[in-house]
Write a protein that holds these residues in place. Structure first.
Motif, PDB file in Angstrom:
ATOM      1  N   VAL A  14       0.927   7.175  -6.510  1.00  0.00           N
ATOM      2  CA  VAL A  14      -0.043   8.277  -6.578  1.00  0.00           C
ATOM      3  C   VAL A  14       0.685   9.608  -6.442  1.00  0.00           C
ATOM      4  O   VAL A  14       0.436  10.558  -7.195  1.00  0.00           O
ATOM      5  CB  VAL A  14      -1.130   8.119  -5.487  1.00  0.00           C
ATOM      6  CG1 VAL A  14      -1.985   9.383  -5.374  1.00  0.00           C
ATOM      7  CG2 VAL A  14      -1.998   6.905  -5.778  1.00  0.00           C
ATOM      8  N   VAL A  15       1.604   9.679  -5.479  1.00  0.00           N
ATOM      9  CA  VAL A  15       2.352  10.910  -5.265  1.00  0.00           C
ATOM     10  C   VAL A  15       3.188  11.233  -6.500  1.00  0.00           C
ATOM     11  O   VAL A  15       3.268  12.393  -6.920  1.00  0.00           O
ATOM     12  CB  VAL A  15       3.233  10.813  -3.995  1.00  0.00           C
ATOM     13  CG1 VAL A  15       4.194  11.984  -3.890  1.00  0.00           C
ATOM     14  CG2 VAL A  15       2.350  10.736  -2.751  1.00  0.00           C
ATOM     15  N   GLY A  74       2.459  10.442  -9.533  1.00  0.00           N
ATOM     16  CA  GLY A  74       1.499  10.917 -10.532  1.00  0.00           C
ATOM     17  C   GLY A  74       1.146  12.369 -10.304  1.00  0.00           C
ATOM     18  O   GLY A  74       1.052  13.163 -11.240  1.00  0.00           O
ATOM     19  N   VAL A  75       0.974  12.729  -9.050  1.00  0.00           N
ATOM     20  CA  VAL A  75       0.685  14.125  -8.708  1.00  0.00           C
ATOM     21  C   VAL A  75       1.892  14.986  -9.073  1.00  0.00           C
ATOM     22  O   VAL A  75       1.747  16.111  -9.553  1.00  0.00           O
ATOM     23  CB  VAL A  75       0.319  14.264  -7.206  1.00  0.00           C
ATOM     24  CG1 VAL A  75       0.239  15.721  -6.790  1.00  0.00           C
ATOM     25  CG2 VAL A  75      -0.993  13.555  -6.911  1.00  0.00           C
ATOM     26  N   GLY A  76       3.097  14.456  -8.901  1.00  0.00           N
ATOM     27  CA  GLY A  76       4.317  15.186  -9.246  1.00  0.00           C
ATOM     28  C   GLY A  76       4.409  15.461 -10.736  1.00  0.00           C
ATOM     29  O   GLY A  76       5.032  16.428 -11.156  1.00  0.00           O
ATOM     30  N   ALA A  77       3.771  14.622 -11.555  1.00  0.00           N
ATOM     31  CA  ALA A  77       3.792  14.822 -13.008  1.00  0.00           C
ATOM     32  C   ALA A  77       2.766  15.885 -13.451  1.00  0.00           C
ATOM     33  O   ALA A  77       2.828  16.358 -14.581  1.00  0.00           O
ATOM     34  CB  ALA A  77       3.508  13.499 -13.723  1.00  0.00           C
ATOM     35  N   LEU A  78       1.836  16.230 -12.582  1.00  0.00           N
ATOM     36  CA  LEU A  78       0.801  17.198 -12.942  1.00  0.00           C
ATOM     37  C   LEU A  78       1.361  18.568 -13.350  1.00  0.00           C
ATOM     38  O   LEU A  78       0.903  19.144 -14.346  1.00  0.00           O
ATOM     39  CB  LEU A  78      -0.204  17.368 -11.802  1.00  0.00           C
ATOM     40  CG  LEU A  78      -1.271  16.280 -11.707  1.00  0.00           C
ATOM     41  CD1 LEU A  78      -2.136  16.508 -10.483  1.00  0.00           C
ATOM     42  CD2 LEU A  78      -2.132  16.259 -12.952  1.00  0.00           C
ATOM     43  N   PRO A  79       2.318  19.142 -12.641  1.00  0.00           N
ATOM     44  CA  PRO A  79       2.810  20.464 -13.067  1.00  0.00           C
ATOM     45  C   PRO A  79       3.351  20.447 -14.502  1.00  0.00           C
ATOM     46  O   PRO A  79       3.092  21.385 -15.271  1.00  0.00           O
ATOM     47  CB  PRO A  79       3.922  20.773 -12.057  1.00  0.00           C
ATOM     48  CG  PRO A  79       3.557  20.000 -10.838  1.00  0.00           C
ATOM     49  CD  PRO A  79       2.907  18.749 -11.361  1.00  0.00           C
ATOM     50  N   ALA A  80       4.066  19.405 -14.877  1.00  0.00           N
ATOM     51  CA  ALA A  80       4.603  19.333 -16.244  1.00  0.00           C
ATOM     52  C   ALA A  80       3.464  19.229 -17.253  1.00  0.00           C
ATOM     53  O   ALA A  80       3.500  19.864 -18.321  1.00  0.00           O
ATOM     54  CB  ALA A  80       5.551  18.138 -16.373  1.00  0.00           C
ATOM     55  N   LYS A  81       2.423  18.435 -16.908  1.00  0.00           N
ATOM     56  CA  LYS A  81       1.281  18.281 -17.811  1.00  0.00           C
ATOM     57  C   LYS A  81       0.538  19.613 -17.933  1.00  0.00           C
ATOM     58  O   LYS A  81       0.156  20.028 -19.031  1.00  0.00           O
ATOM     59  CB  LYS A  81       0.354  17.187 -17.265  1.00  0.00           C
ATOM     60  CG  LYS A  81      -0.883  16.963 -18.076  1.00  0.00           C
ATOM     61  CD  LYS A  81      -0.559  16.408 -19.447  1.00  0.00           C
ATOM     62  CE  LYS A  81      -1.844  16.053 -20.169  1.00  0.00           C
ATOM     63  NZ  LYS A  81      -1.664  15.844 -21.573  1.00  0.00           N
ATOM     64  N   GLU A 119       0.832  -1.207   0.000  1.00  0.00           N
ATOM     65  CA  GLU A 119       0.000   0.000   0.000  1.00  0.00           C
ATOM     66  C   GLU A 119       0.864   1.254   0.000  1.00  0.00           C
ATOM     67  O   GLU A 119       0.533   2.245  -0.641  1.00  0.00           O
ATOM     68  CB  GLU A 119      -0.953  -0.004   1.195  1.00  0.00           C
ATOM     69  CG  GLU A 119      -2.062  -1.044   1.079  1.00  0.00           C
ATOM     70  CD  GLU A 119      -2.886  -0.880  -0.193  1.00  0.00           C
ATOM     71  OE1 GLU A 119      -3.249   0.257  -0.544  1.00  0.00           O
ATOM     72  OE2 GLU A 119      -3.159  -1.905  -0.841  1.00  0.00           O
ATOM     73  N   PHE A 120       1.991   1.210   0.709  1.00  0.00           N
ATOM     74  CA  PHE A 120       2.910   2.340   0.685  1.00  0.00           C
ATOM     75  C   PHE A 120       3.452   2.550  -0.731  1.00  0.00           C
ATOM     76  O   PHE A 120       3.585   3.688  -1.194  1.00  0.00           O
ATOM     77  CB  PHE A 120       4.065   2.146   1.663  1.00  0.00           C
ATOM     78  CG  PHE A 120       3.693   2.308   3.119  1.00  0.00           C
ATOM     79  CD1 PHE A 120       2.559   3.001   3.502  1.00  0.00           C
ATOM     80  CD2 PHE A 120       4.495   1.766   4.103  1.00  0.00           C
ATOM     81  CE1 PHE A 120       2.218   3.161   4.845  1.00  0.00           C
ATOM     82  CE2 PHE A 120       4.179   1.920   5.442  1.00  0.00           C
ATOM     83  CZ  PHE A 120       3.042   2.619   5.821  1.00  0.00           C
ATOM     84  N   ASP A 121       3.757   1.468  -1.440  1.00  0.00           N
ATOM     85  CA  ASP A 121       4.221   1.573  -2.832  1.00  0.00           C
ATOM     86  C   ASP A 121       3.137   2.210  -3.702  1.00  0.00           C
ATOM     87  O   ASP A 121       3.439   3.054  -4.551  1.00  0.00           O
ATOM     88  CB  ASP A 121       4.606   0.192  -3.380  1.00  0.00           C
ATOM     89  CG  ASP A 121       5.869  -0.365  -2.744  1.00  0.00           C
ATOM     90  OD1 ASP A 121       6.627   0.425  -2.137  1.00  0.00           O
ATOM     91  OD2 ASP A 121       6.096  -1.596  -2.849  1.00  0.00           O
ATOM     92  N   ALA A 122       1.870   1.816  -3.474  1.00  0.00           N
ATOM     93  CA  ALA A 122       0.766   2.398  -4.247  1.00  0.00           C
ATOM     94  C   ALA A 122       0.661   3.893  -3.954  1.00  0.00           C
ATOM     95  O   ALA A 122       0.425   4.700  -4.863  1.00  0.00           O
ATOM     96  CB  ALA A 122      -0.546   1.685  -3.917  1.00  0.00           C
ATOM     97  N   GLN A 123       0.841   4.273  -2.681  1.00  0.00           N
ATOM     98  CA  GLN A 123       0.822   5.693  -2.340  1.00  0.00           C
ATOM     99  C   GLN A 123       1.947   6.434  -3.042  1.00  0.00           C
ATOM    100  O   GLN A 123       1.755   7.559  -3.526  1.00  0.00           O
ATOM    101  CB  GLN A 123       0.946   5.875  -0.816  1.00  0.00           C
ATOM    102  CG  GLN A 123      -0.302   5.508  -0.045  1.00  0.00           C
ATOM    103  CD  GLN A 123      -0.115   5.681   1.453  1.00  0.00           C
ATOM    104  OE1 GLN A 123       0.998   5.870   1.944  1.00  0.00           O
ATOM    105  NE2 GLN A 123      -1.218   5.600   2.188  1.00  0.00           N
ATOM    106  N   ASP A 124       3.140   5.823  -3.106  1.00  0.00           N
ATOM    107  CA  ASP A 124       4.264   6.450  -3.795  1.00  0.00           C
ATOM    108  C   ASP A 124       3.936   6.690  -5.265  1.00  0.00           C
ATOM    109  O   ASP A 124       4.299   7.733  -5.825  1.00  0.00           O
ATOM    110  CB  ASP A 124       5.523   5.586  -3.664  1.00  0.00           C
ATOM    111  CG  ASP A 124       6.070   5.567  -2.238  1.00  0.00           C
ATOM    112  OD1 ASP A 124       5.694   6.449  -1.434  1.00  0.00           O
ATOM    113  OD2 ASP A 124       6.874   4.660  -1.939  1.00  0.00           O
TER     114      ASP A 124
END
Length: 168
Positions: A134-135, A137-144, A127-132
């Motif tokens: 997600v995070v 993915g959120v980190g890729a949002l500014p570039a998108k 679950e921690f890996d899944a959270q990583d």
């Protein structure tokens, strides 16, 4: 039933009276003071209890049989010393084997608990890996978002150029 606090108050002149305690044992009221036990009938009036306590404190500290007990009615049992020598297994019931079985059962239980905990820890780590992820993915949002902003600016720039270019 006599009030212990009232008895202590009436016997206040006796040294150590604050240590007087009372227990009910075998249907009798047993008062304890200065290492002496004074047994009194539960229906005894307070004055009789106070007299018994004073009498006990004034008598020598020896074991006394109740009045009327025939002299030969008590016998003392001989003292027996039991000593085991060597490391002989004296178990008739197999208690030693039961102890080993119990130890094995406890060890088996510990192993099961440890295995269960390890399984839960692996699930938590997943679950921690899944959270990583997600995070990340959120980190890729500014570039998108920057890419979308650049596209919007280019489209608007082209539109403005087209409009201004048509009016010439």
């Amino acid at each position: 039933m006599a009030d212990l606090a009232a008895i202590k108050a009436r016997l206040a002149g006796i040294p150590g009276i604050d240590g007087l305690s009372m227990q009910i044992l075998a249907g009798r009221h047993n008062y304890t003071l200065a290492g002496k036990i004074i047994g009194v009938d539960p229906a005894a009036p307070q004055a009789e209890i106070e007299t018994a306590i004073r009498a006990a404190l004034g008598s020598p500290a020896v074991a006394q049989m109740p009045a009327g007990t025939p002299a030969g009615s008590t016998t003392l049992l001989p003292t027996v010393s039991l000593q085991l020598t060597g490391s002989q297994d004296m178990s008739i019931t197999g208690a030693g084997g039961a102890g080993l079985s119990l130890r094995a059962l406890i060890e088996k239980r510990k192993a099961k608990i440890q295995a269960d905990l390890e399984g839960h820890m692996k699930a938590i780590e997943a679950e921690f890996d899944a959270q990583d992820q997600v995070v990340a993915g959120v980190g890729a949002l500014p570039a998108k978002i920057k890419s979308e902003t650049d596209n919007l600016a280019a489209n608007i720039g082209q539109f403005v150029n087209d409009i201004l270019g048509e009016g010439k």
